[in-house]
Motif scaffolding. Structure first.
Motif, short mmCIF file in Angstrom:
data_model
loop_
_atom_site.label_atom_id
_atom_site.label_comp_id
_atom_site.label_asym_id
_atom_site.label_seq_id
_atom_site.Cartn_x
_atom_site.Cartn_y
_atom_site.Cartn_z
N ALA A 264 -33.59 102.34 4.10
CA ALA A 264 -33.58 101.81 2.74
C ALA A 264 -34.85 101.02 2.42
N GLU A 265 -35.66 100.74 3.42
CA GLU A 265 -36.89 99.97 3.22
C GLU A 265 -37.99 100.84 2.60
N GLN A 266 -38.94 100.18 1.98
CA GLN A 266 -40.08 100.86 1.37
C GLN A 266 -41.00 101.46 2.44
N ASP A 267 -41.64 102.56 2.09
CA ASP A 267 -42.53 103.25 3.04
C ASP A 267 -43.62 102.35 3.60
N GLN A 268 -44.27 101.58 2.74
CA GLN A 268 -45.37 100.74 3.22
C GLN A 268 -44.87 99.70 4.22
N ARG A 269 -43.71 99.15 3.95
CA ARG A 269 -43.13 98.17 4.87
C ARG A 269 -42.80 98.84 6.21
N LEU A 270 -42.19 100.03 6.15
CA LEU A 270 -41.89 100.75 7.39
C LEU A 270 -43.17 101.06 8.17
N SER A 271 -44.19 101.51 7.47
CA SER A 271 -45.45 101.81 8.12
C SER A 271 -46.01 100.57 8.81
N ASP A 272 -45.98 99.44 8.13
CA ASP A 272 -46.47 98.20 8.73
C ASP A 272 -45.67 97.85 9.98
#
Length: 101
Positions: free
Chosen positions: A57-65
């Motif tokens: 459910a998290e945003q892609d950029q947050r997951l990438s980080d």
């Protein structure tokens, strides 16, 4: 149908549904999450499977980080799950891209 085969069938259906949620806007995330579904999802406890859905459910950029160690999830369960996912994919995939440093 035995309980074991019913459970395996339910897990396979669950993985098919999750595979759609693992399709992200970043190819690296797509690859990492898809590989984890194949290599490690079945081994997760029911509580960790719930955490995995929360993670998606998290945003892609947050997951990438998080996956590239530029930041850590504030939630202990998600932090542990991110580390677990990276470890499973790294351990079971030779020639995979360098994850977490």
């Amino acid at each position: 149908m035995t309980d074991a085969s019913r459970q395996a069938s339910d897990t396979a259906l669950e993985i098919r549904r999750l595979r759609w949620q693992c399709r992200r806007g970043m190819l690296e995330l797509d690859h990492l999450l898809d590989r984890f579904l194949d290599l490690g999802y079945r081994d997760l406890s029911p509580a960790r499977r719930i955490d995995f859905v929360r993670l998606l459910a998290e945003q892609d950029q947050r997951l990438s980080d998080w996956f590239m160690s530029r930041a850590e999830p504030p939630d202990t369960e998600l932090r542990d799950l991110v580390r677990h996912i990276v470890a499973v994919v790294r351990e079971r995939c030779s020639g995979s891209p360098d994850l977490q440093g």
